[in-house]
Design a protein around this motif. Structure first.
Motif, PDB file in Angstrom:
ATOM      1  N   GLN A 138      20.224 -20.169  30.252  1.00 39.30           N
ATOM      2  CA  GLN A 138      19.970 -19.313  31.416  1.00 39.30           C
ATOM      3  C   GLN A 138      21.285 -18.797  31.989  1.00 39.30           C
ATOM      4  N   ASN A 139      22.301 -19.664  32.063  1.00 40.87           N
ATOM      5  CA  ASN A 139      23.587 -19.260  32.627  1.00 40.87           C
ATOM      6  C   ASN A 139      24.309 -18.249  31.746  1.00 40.87           C
ATOM      7  N   ILE A 140      24.128 -18.352  30.425  1.00 40.83           N
ATOM      8  CA  ILE A 140      24.710 -17.338  29.531  1.00 40.83           C
ATOM      9  C   ILE A 140      24.042 -15.994  29.803  1.00 40.83           C
ATOM     10  N   HIS A 141      22.723 -16.003  29.899  1.00 38.46           N
ATOM     11  CA  HIS A 141      22.007 -14.759  30.211  1.00 38.46           C
ATOM     12  C   HIS A 141      22.432 -14.211  31.576  1.00 38.46           C
ATOM     13  N   ALA A 142      22.531 -15.079  32.575  1.00 38.67           N
ATOM     14  CA  ALA A 142      22.886 -14.653  33.931  1.00 38.67           C
ATOM     15  C   ALA A 142      24.284 -14.050  33.987  1.00 38.67           C
ATOM     16  N   ALA A 143      25.191 -14.553  33.164  1.00 41.14           N
ATOM     17  CA  ALA A 143      26.552 -14.017  33.147  1.00 41.14           C
ATOM     18  C   ALA A 143      26.573 -12.584  32.642  1.00 41.14           C
TER      19      ALA A 143
ATOM     20  N   ASP B  17      21.368  -9.091  37.120  1.00 42.03           N
ATOM     21  CA  ASP B  17      20.285  -8.416  37.828  1.00 42.03           C
ATOM     22  C   ASP B  17      18.911  -8.864  37.308  1.00 42.03           C
ATOM     23  N   ILE B  18      18.890  -9.548  36.166  1.00 41.58           N
ATOM     24  CA  ILE B  18      17.628  -9.994  35.575  1.00 41.58           C
ATOM     25  C   ILE B  18      17.476 -11.513  35.632  1.00 41.58           C
ATOM     26  N   PHE B  19      18.565 -12.241  35.350  1.00 41.21           N
ATOM     27  CA  PHE B  19      18.512 -13.700  35.248  1.00 41.21           C
ATOM     28  C   PHE B  19      19.235 -14.372  36.408  1.00 41.21           C
ATOM     29  N   LYS B  20      18.685 -15.492  36.864  1.00 43.83           N
ATOM     30  CA  LYS B  20      19.281 -16.269  37.948  1.00 43.83           C
ATOM     31  C   LYS B  20      20.095 -17.413  37.364  1.00 43.83           C
ATOM     32  N   LYS B  21      21.276 -17.622  37.913  1.00 47.75           N
ATOM     33  CA  LYS B  21      22.128 -18.720  37.460  1.00 47.75           C
ATOM     34  C   LYS B  21      21.526 -20.057  37.897  1.00 47.75           C
ATOM     35  N   ASP B  22      21.650 -21.047  37.035  1.00 43.89           N
ATOM     36  CA  ASP B  22      21.222 -22.431  37.301  1.00 43.89           C
ATOM     37  C   ASP B  22      19.722 -22.578  37.563  1.00 43.89           C
ATOM     38  N   ALA B  23      18.911 -21.646  37.083  1.00 43.59           N
ATOM     39  CA  ALA B  23      17.458 -21.775  37.239  1.00 43.59           C
ATOM     40  C   ALA B  23      16.979 -22.966  36.423  1.00 43.59           C
ATOM     41  N   ARG B  24      16.122 -23.770  37.003  1.00 47.63           N
ATOM     42  CA  ARG B  24      15.664 -24.993  36.340  1.00 47.63           C
ATOM     43  C   ARG B  24      14.154 -25.068  36.266  1.00 47.63           C
ATOM     44  N   ARG B  25      13.672 -25.732  35.242  1.00 49.49           N
ATOM     45  CA  ARG B  25      12.259 -26.054  35.098  1.00 49.49           C
ATOM     46  C   ARG B  25      12.098 -27.527  35.457  1.00 49.49           C
ATOM     47  N   ASN B  26      11.014 -27.849  36.149  1.00 47.67           N
ATOM     48  CA  ASN B  26      10.807 -29.236  36.561  1.00 47.67           C
ATOM     49  C   ASN B  26       9.915 -29.989  35.578  1.00 47.67           C
ATOM     50  N   ARG B  27       9.747 -31.264  35.826  1.00 46.63           N
ATOM     51  CA  ARG B  27       8.952 -32.130  34.957  1.00 46.63           C
ATOM     52  C   ARG B  27       7.523 -31.616  34.815  1.00 46.63           C
ATOM     53  N   GLU B  28       6.952 -31.128  35.905  1.00 47.28           N
ATOM     54  CA  GLU B  28       5.575 -30.620  35.885  1.00 47.28           C
ATOM     55  C   GLU B  28       5.426 -29.463  34.889  1.00 47.28           C
ATOM     56  N   TYR B  29       6.426 -28.584  34.825  1.00 49.72           N
ATOM     57  CA  TYR B  29       6.409 -27.478  33.872  1.00 49.72           C
ATOM     58  C   TYR B  29       6.294 -28.013  32.443  1.00 49.72           C
ATOM     59  N   PHE B  30       7.090 -29.033  32.121  1.00 50.50           N
ATOM     60  CA  PHE B  30       7.071 -29.594  30.770  1.00 50.50           C
ATOM     61  C   PHE B  30       5.765 -30.323  30.493  1.00 50.50           C
ATOM     62  N   GLU B  31       5.239 -31.009  31.483  1.00 53.65           N
ATOM     63  CA  GLU B  31       3.952 -31.689  31.299  1.00 53.65           C
ATOM     64  C   GLU B  31       2.865 -30.681  30.942  1.00 53.65           C
ATOM     65  N   LYS B  32       2.812 -29.574  31.670  1.00 49.07           N
ATOM     66  CA  LYS B  32       1.808 -28.542  31.404  1.00 49.07           C
ATOM     67  C   LYS B  32       2.033 -27.883  30.047  1.00 49.07           C
ATOM     68  N   THR B  33       3.281 -27.604  29.728  1.00 55.32           N
ATOM     69  CA  THR B  33       3.594 -26.959  28.455  1.00 55.32           C
ATOM     70  C   THR B  33       3.216 -27.848  27.281  1.00 55.32           C
ATOM     71  N   LEU B  34       3.603 -29.111  27.325  1.00 57.22           N
ATOM     72  CA  LEU B  34       3.314 -30.017  26.211  1.00 57.22           C
ATOM     73  C   LEU B  34       1.836 -30.357  26.105  1.00 57.22           C
ATOM     74  N   ALA B  35       1.112 -30.278  27.209  1.00 53.38           N
ATOM     75  CA  ALA B  35      -0.323 -30.579  27.190  1.00 53.38           C
ATOM     76  C   ALA B  35      -1.164 -29.386  26.731  1.00 53.38           C
ATOM     77  N   SER B  36      -0.584 -28.208  26.722  1.00 49.65           N
ATOM     78  CA  SER B  36      -1.324 -26.997  26.367  1.00 49.65           C
ATOM     79  C   SER B  36      -1.690 -26.995  24.882  1.00 49.65           C
ATOM     80  N   GLU B  37      -2.919 -26.611  24.593  1.00 50.19           N
ATOM     81  CA  GLU B  37      -3.330 -26.518  23.198  1.00 50.19           C
ATOM     82  C   GLU B  37      -2.785 -25.254  22.539  1.00 50.19           C
TER      83      GLU B  37
END
Length: 79
Positions: A21-26, A30-50
């Protein structure tokens, strides 16, 4: 070694996501935010998705890469 990701991997993947994300932001602040993070809940939903899959690349037990994909079913095209 490449394998399917588990919840035990979420922090390692999150660190790589921030680095990317930081490489993109550099280059496109205007499109990417520096230090944007995904939380544990995001990963739980992603890994649980069929319809989503996450794989990690490991060297000596350390996650050095990841890939995330989404399965999309579309009608057959005419060609």
């Amino acid at each position: 070694m490449i394998r399917q990701a588990t919840m035990e991997d979420w922090q390692g993947i999150a660190e790589l996501m921030v680095a990317l994300q930081n490489i993109h932001a550099a280059h496109y602040p205007d499109i990417f935010k520096k230090d944007a993070r995904r939380n544990r809940e995001y990963f739980e939903k992603t890994l649980a998705s069929e319809h989503k899959r996450v794989f990690v690349a490991e060297i000596d037990g350390q996650i050095v890469g990841y890939i995330k994909g989404k399965i999309i079913r579309e009608e057959e095209s005419e060609i």
